[in-house]
Every structure is written in structure tokens, then in C-alpha cells.
Design a protein around this motif. Structure first.
Motif, PDB file in Angstrom:
ATOM      1  N   ALA A  19       0.849  -1.176   0.000  1.00 56.63           N
ATOM      2  CA  ALA A  19       0.000   0.000   0.000  1.00 56.63           C
ATOM      3  C   ALA A  19       0.889   1.231   0.000  1.00 56.63           C
ATOM      4  O   ALA A  19       1.564   1.527   0.980  1.00 56.63           O
ATOM      5  N   GLY A  20       0.949   1.920  -1.107  1.00 53.34           N
ATOM      6  CA  GLY A  20       1.789   3.106  -1.210  1.00 53.34           C
ATOM      7  C   GLY A  20       0.987   4.348  -0.896  1.00 53.34           C
ATOM      8  O   GLY A  20      -0.182   4.294  -0.504  1.00 53.34           O
ATOM      9  N   GLN A  21       1.637   5.467  -1.086  1.00 55.61           N
ATOM     10  CA  GLN A  21       0.949   6.727  -0.856  1.00 55.61           C
ATOM     11  C   GLN A  21       0.102   7.075  -2.067  1.00 55.61           C
ATOM     12  O   GLN A  21       0.477   6.818  -3.204  1.00 55.61           O
ATOM     13  N   VAL A  22      -1.027   7.686  -1.792  1.00 56.00           N
ATOM     14  CA  VAL A  22      -1.910   8.154  -2.855  1.00 56.00           C
ATOM     15  C   VAL A  22      -2.071   9.652  -2.657  1.00 56.00           C
ATOM     16  O   VAL A  22      -2.334  10.123  -1.553  1.00 56.00           O
ATOM     17  N   TYR A  23      -1.881  10.378  -3.741  1.00 60.59           N
ATOM     18  CA  TYR A  23      -2.004  11.830  -3.710  1.00 60.59           C
ATOM     19  C   TYR A  23      -3.333  12.234  -4.351  1.00 60.59           C
ATOM     20  O   TYR A  23      -3.771  11.646  -5.331  1.00 60.59           O
ATOM     21  N   THR A  24      -3.936  13.238  -3.788  1.00 59.73           N
ATOM     22  CA  THR A  24      -5.170  13.774  -4.366  1.00 59.73           C
ATOM     23  C   THR A  24      -5.041  15.288  -4.487  1.00 59.73           C
ATOM     24  O   THR A  24      -4.413  15.936  -3.653  1.00 59.73           O
ATOM     25  N   TRP A  25      -5.617  15.834  -5.553  1.00 57.59           N
ATOM     26  CA  TRP A  25      -5.628  17.267  -5.764  1.00 57.59           C
ATOM     27  C   TRP A  25      -6.797  17.638  -6.669  1.00 57.59           C
ATOM     28  O   TRP A  25      -7.388  16.786  -7.307  1.00 57.59           O
ATOM     29  N   VAL A  26      -7.131  18.904  -6.674  1.00 54.31           N
ATOM     30  CA  VAL A  26      -8.226  19.429  -7.489  1.00 54.31           C
ATOM     31  C   VAL A  26      -7.629  20.391  -8.507  1.00 54.31           C
ATOM     32  O   VAL A  26      -6.866  21.296  -8.144  1.00 54.31           O
ATOM     33  N   PHE A  34      -6.626  11.526  -8.452  1.00 51.25           N
ATOM     34  CA  PHE A  34      -5.942  10.635  -7.536  1.00 51.25           C
ATOM     35  C   PHE A  34      -4.791   9.999  -8.304  1.00 51.25           C
ATOM     36  O   PHE A  34      -4.955   9.555  -9.436  1.00 51.25           O
ATOM     37  N   SER A  35      -3.601   9.950  -7.655  1.00 49.78           N
ATOM     38  CA  SER A  35      -2.435   9.387  -8.334  1.00 49.78           C
ATOM     39  C   SER A  35      -1.445   8.891  -7.292  1.00 49.78           C
ATOM     40  O   SER A  35      -1.475   9.314  -6.135  1.00 49.78           O
ATOM     41  N   GLU A  36      -0.528   8.022  -7.746  1.00 49.19           N
ATOM     42  CA  GLU A  36       0.525   7.573  -6.830  1.00 49.19           C
ATOM     43  C   GLU A  36       1.740   8.492  -6.891  1.00 49.19           C
ATOM     44  O   GLU A  36       2.647   8.378  -6.092  1.00 49.19           O
ATOM     45  N   LEU A  37       1.723   9.440  -7.816  1.00 52.55           N
ATOM     46  CA  LEU A  37       2.781  10.429  -7.924  1.00 52.55           C
ATOM     47  C   LEU A  37       2.196  11.814  -7.671  1.00 52.55           C
ATOM     48  O   LEU A  37       1.096  12.128  -8.121  1.00 52.55           O
ATOM     49  N   PRO A  38       2.917  12.663  -6.976  1.00 50.94           N
ATOM     50  CA  PRO A  38       2.383  14.010  -6.716  1.00 50.94           C
ATOM     51  C   PRO A  38       2.378  14.835  -7.996  1.00 50.94           C
ATOM     52  O   PRO A  38       3.217  14.631  -8.879  1.00 50.94           O
ATOM     53  N   PRO A  39       1.446  15.767  -8.127  1.00 54.77           N
ATOM     54  CA  PRO A  39       1.396  16.600  -9.335  1.00 54.77           C
ATOM     55  C   PRO A  39       2.545  17.615  -9.314  1.00 54.77           C
ATOM     56  O   PRO A  39       3.023  18.016  -8.260  1.00 54.77           O
ATOM     57  N   ASN A  40       2.969  18.018 -10.488  1.00 54.86           N
ATOM     58  CA  ASN A  40       4.034  19.027 -10.590  1.00 54.86           C
ATOM     59  C   ASN A  40       3.446  20.417 -10.414  1.00 54.86           C
ATOM     60  O   ASN A  40       2.512  20.803 -11.100  1.00 54.86           O
ATOM     61  N   GLY A  41       3.996  21.180  -9.494  1.00 56.90           N
ATOM     62  CA  GLY A  41       3.606  22.577  -9.314  1.00 56.90           C
ATOM     63  C   GLY A  41       2.186  22.750  -8.798  1.00 56.90           C
ATOM     64  O   GLY A  41       1.575  23.781  -9.035  1.00 56.90           O
ATOM     65  N   GLN A  42       1.653  21.782  -8.096  1.00 59.27           N
ATOM     66  CA  GLN A  42       0.280  21.878  -7.592  1.00 59.27           C
ATOM     67  C   GLN A  42       0.258  21.313  -6.175  1.00 59.27           C
ATOM     68  O   GLN A  42       0.909  20.321  -5.870  1.00 59.27           O
ATOM     69  N   ALA A  43      -0.504  21.947  -5.311  1.00 59.96           N
ATOM     70  CA  ALA A  43      -0.630  21.456  -3.942  1.00 59.96           C
ATOM     71  C   ALA A  43      -1.485  20.191  -3.949  1.00 59.96           C
ATOM     72  O   ALA A  43      -2.472  20.090  -4.676  1.00 59.96           O
ATOM     73  N   SER A  44      -1.076  19.212  -3.138  1.00 60.90           N
ATOM     74  CA  SER A  44      -1.819  17.956  -3.086  1.00 60.90           C
ATOM     75  C   SER A  44      -1.896  17.470  -1.649  1.00 60.90           C
ATOM     76  O   SER A  44      -1.176  17.949  -0.774  1.00 60.90           O
ATOM     77  N   THR A  45      -2.761  16.515  -1.430  1.00 57.19           N
ATOM     78  CA  THR A  45      -2.942  15.926  -0.116  1.00 57.19           C
ATOM     79  C   THR A  45      -2.598  14.446  -0.212  1.00 57.19           C
ATOM     80  O   THR A  45      -2.984  13.769  -1.167  1.00 57.19           O
ATOM     81  N   ILE A  46      -1.912  13.922   0.811  1.00 54.31           N
ATOM     82  CA  ILE A  46      -1.567  12.502   0.837  1.00 54.31           C
ATOM     83  C   ILE A  46      -2.687  11.757   1.557  1.00 54.31           C
ATOM     84  O   ILE A  46      -3.115  12.147   2.643  1.00 54.31           O
ATOM     85  N   ILE A  47      -3.143  10.675   0.927  1.00 57.25           N
ATOM     86  CA  ILE A  47      -4.188   9.832   1.530  1.00 57.25           C
ATOM     87  C   ILE A  47      -3.509   8.594   2.086  1.00 57.25           C
ATOM     88  O   ILE A  47      -2.756   7.920   1.388  1.00 57.25           O
TER      89      ILE A  47
END
Length: 142
Positions: A19-26, A34-47
Motif C-alpha cells: 500500500a503506497g501513498q496516494v495523492y489527491t488534488w483538485v 488521484f495518483s501515486e505520484l504528486p502533481p508538478n507545481g500543484q498542492a496535493s494531499t496525501i491519503i
């Protein structure tokens, strides 16, 4: 037995390790991603996927007598009484019709009061009454 326990333990640990980290952003259009990689240049939240999501609290259910309005309960009791009364009348009707049908089918020499006088039914009248009784049973009785 020992290998079975070891296999179960390894399987349980492997699912949490995978179970890896999942990033979410709007995004700018308001779409959630929802992604397993953080977005570039955008704030995200780790689930956190390792722990189960909290369940909403179960609503406390009141006993049925406390959830209904007393006036509504009175109406429901009245309706239930009427339904039970109608069902009793229907059963009585069905019993009478079945008894009459048995008499009509088993006795070809029946007498009936027709227009104020007792007379014997003709075969056509008897067959017509048998048909009426069968139709009434089919329509009203189960």
C-alpha cells in the motif's frame, strides 16, 4: 501447520507493504484527481491507504413505538383492524361459495326459491350457477 501460519503472516504484511501513498488534488476546473505520484507545481494531499477509512457513526435507532406519532399509530391500528375485518369477510364468503359449489356439483336435483316460489333448478340453471360459483372463487378466493 507452521508453514501455513508463516504464509498467512507474510501475506498480511505484504498487503500493507504494497500500500503506497496516494495523492489527491483538485485542478483548475474543479475535477478531483488521484495518483501515486504528486502533481508538478500543484498542492496535493496525501491519503493514507494503510489504515481503513473511518466509518460514519451508526445512527441510534429508537424503538418503533418512539419514532411514530401517536395519532399515526391510532390510524394504523384502525386500518389494520379494517383490513383484518375485510379478510375475515372474504374468507367467510369463499367458504360459503365453495360449499354452494360442492352442493351444485354433487346434487343434480336442487330446489331454489325463484321469484317467491320453490322450484327445482333446470340443468341449464344449475350449470350457470356452477359457472358463477367457479368464477367467484377464481376472482375472490386464493
Amino acid at each position: 501447520m507452521r508453514s501455513m501460519i508463516l504464509t498467512s503472516l507474510l501475506f498480511t504484511l505484504s498487503t500493507t507493504a504494497m500500500a503506497g501513498q496516494v495523492y489527491t488534488w483538485v485542478d483548475k476546473q474543479g475535477v478531483s484527481h488521484f495518483s501515486e505520484l504528486p502533481p508538478n507545481g500543484q498542492a496535493s494531499t496525501i491519503i493514507n491507504t494503510a489504515t481503513p477509512a473511518p466509518r460514519p457513526p451508526a445512527s441510534e435507532k429508537l424503538p418503533p413505538s418512539q419514532t411514530k406519532d401517536p395519532e399515526q399509530e391510532t390510524i394504523e391500528r384502525k386500518v389494520q383492524h379494517e383490513v383484518a375485518s375485510q379478510e375475515a369477510k372474504r374468507r367467510e364468503f369463499c367458504e360459503t361459495v365453495r360449499t354452494n359449489l360442492a352442493q351444485l356439483e354433487n346434487n343434480p336435483r336442487l330446489r331454489a326459491q325463484i321469484k317467491g316460489e320453490m322450484r327445482r333448478l333446470t340443468e341449464e340453471e344449475r350449470q350457470a350457477r356452477i359457472a358463477e360459483a367457479k368464477k367467484a372463487i377464481e376472482h375472490s378466493c386464493r
